[in-house]
Design a protein around this motif. Structure first.
Motif, short mmCIF file in Angstrom:
data_model
loop_
_atom_site.label_atom_id
_atom_site.label_comp_id
_atom_site.label_asym_id
_atom_site.label_seq_id
_atom_site.Cartn_x
_atom_site.Cartn_y
_atom_site.Cartn_z
N SER A 99 63.74 11.77 64.01
CA SER A 99 64.29 11.51 65.38
C SER A 99 65.02 9.90 65.44
CB SER A 99 63.20 11.56 66.51
OG SER A 99 62.53 12.75 66.61
N PRO A 101 67.50 7.46 67.75
CA PRO A 101 68.27 7.23 69.23
C PRO A 101 69.78 7.65 68.90
CG PRO A 101 67.12 5.45 68.65
CD PRO A 101 66.86 6.16 67.47
N ARG A 102 70.36 8.14 69.83
CA ARG A 102 71.79 8.70 69.59
C ARG A 102 72.77 7.59 69.15
NH1 ARG A 102 72.75 12.41 74.95
NH2 ARG A 102 71.77 14.38 74.22
N ARG A 103 72.62 6.18 69.54
CA ARG A 103 73.29 5.27 69.23
C ARG A 103 73.15 5.02 67.58
NH1 ARG A 103 71.21 0.42 68.15
NH2 ARG A 103 69.00 0.20 68.91
N LEU A 105 72.07 7.23 65.33
CA LEU A 105 72.95 8.60 64.78
C LEU A 105 74.23 8.32 64.64
CD1 LEU A 105 71.84 11.05 63.46
CD2 LEU A 105 72.17 12.24 65.61
N HIS A 106 74.90 7.87 65.55
CA HIS A 106 76.28 7.71 65.84
C HIS A 106 76.64 6.70 64.64
CE1 HIS A 106 80.38 7.55 67.33
NE2 HIS A 106 80.37 6.28 67.38
N ARG A 107 75.81 5.68 64.43
CA ARG A 107 76.41 4.52 63.57
C ARG A 107 76.02 5.25 62.17
NH1 ARG A 107 73.37 -1.04 64.44
NH2 ARG A 107 74.50 -0.84 66.25
N ASP A 109 76.30 8.37 61.17
CA ASP A 109 77.35 9.36 60.96
C ASP A 109 78.58 8.48 60.66
OD1 ASP A 109 75.67 11.41 61.08
OD2 ASP A 109 76.14 11.75 63.20
N ARG A 119 75.79 13.32 56.12
CA ARG A 119 74.63 12.21 56.65
C ARG A 119 73.42 12.46 55.53
NH1 ARG A 119 72.36 14.65 61.99
NH2 ARG A 119 74.28 13.79 62.59
#
Length: 137
Positions: A99, A101-103, A105-107, A109, A119
């Motif tokens: 798990s 945070p989306r930010r 995960l975005h970084r 990716d 990934r």
């Protein structure tokens, strides 16, 4: 799995030296016998990880008595066995769930894409190399 080690006794002024005859170049030391054996475990783990990462094969442990007779240079040294977790040799791919945070995960990716990796491949490489990537300017 247990690897035989040869331990050179220490003195008040010198450390206890350890050699792992089955793993060329694998050695360690410690100020006490106990510390030397702990350091030997860490040295074996590091040696095996580097060998796996380099695509080299891992020698199986030799019988202790075979090594004792094959290495007269270790006469007077103490012999012992160091346990190695067989899981560290397991290259089986395992699916994991993490798990983030989306930010983050975005970084992650974005960094993987720029490195031309997936990934999972990117995360694995960072773990193997033991360092975090440098953020682009």
């Amino acid at each position: 799995m247990r690897y035989p080690i040869a331990i050179e006794p220490g003195t008040d002024t010198t450390a206890w030296g350890v050699v792992v005859p089955d793993l060329p170049g694998c050695f360690s030391a410690g100020d006490t016998l106990e510390e030397a054996m702990i350091q030997a475990e860490e040295a074996i783990t590091a040696w095996v990880e580097v060998a796996i990462d380099s695509g080299e094969s891992i020698p199986k442990p030799s019988p202790l008595e075979t090594l004792r007779t094959a290495h007269p240079e270790f006469e007077g040294w103490v012999w012992a066995l160091v346990k190695v977790d067989p899981a560290m040799l397991d290259e089986t791919v395992e699916r994991v769930n993490i798990s983030l945070p989306r930010r983050v995960l975005h970084r992650l990716d974005d960094l993987a894409r720029r490195a031309g990796e997936t990934r999972s491949g990117f995360i694995a490489r960072m773990a193997i190399e033991g360092r975090a990537p440098v953020a682009p300017a």
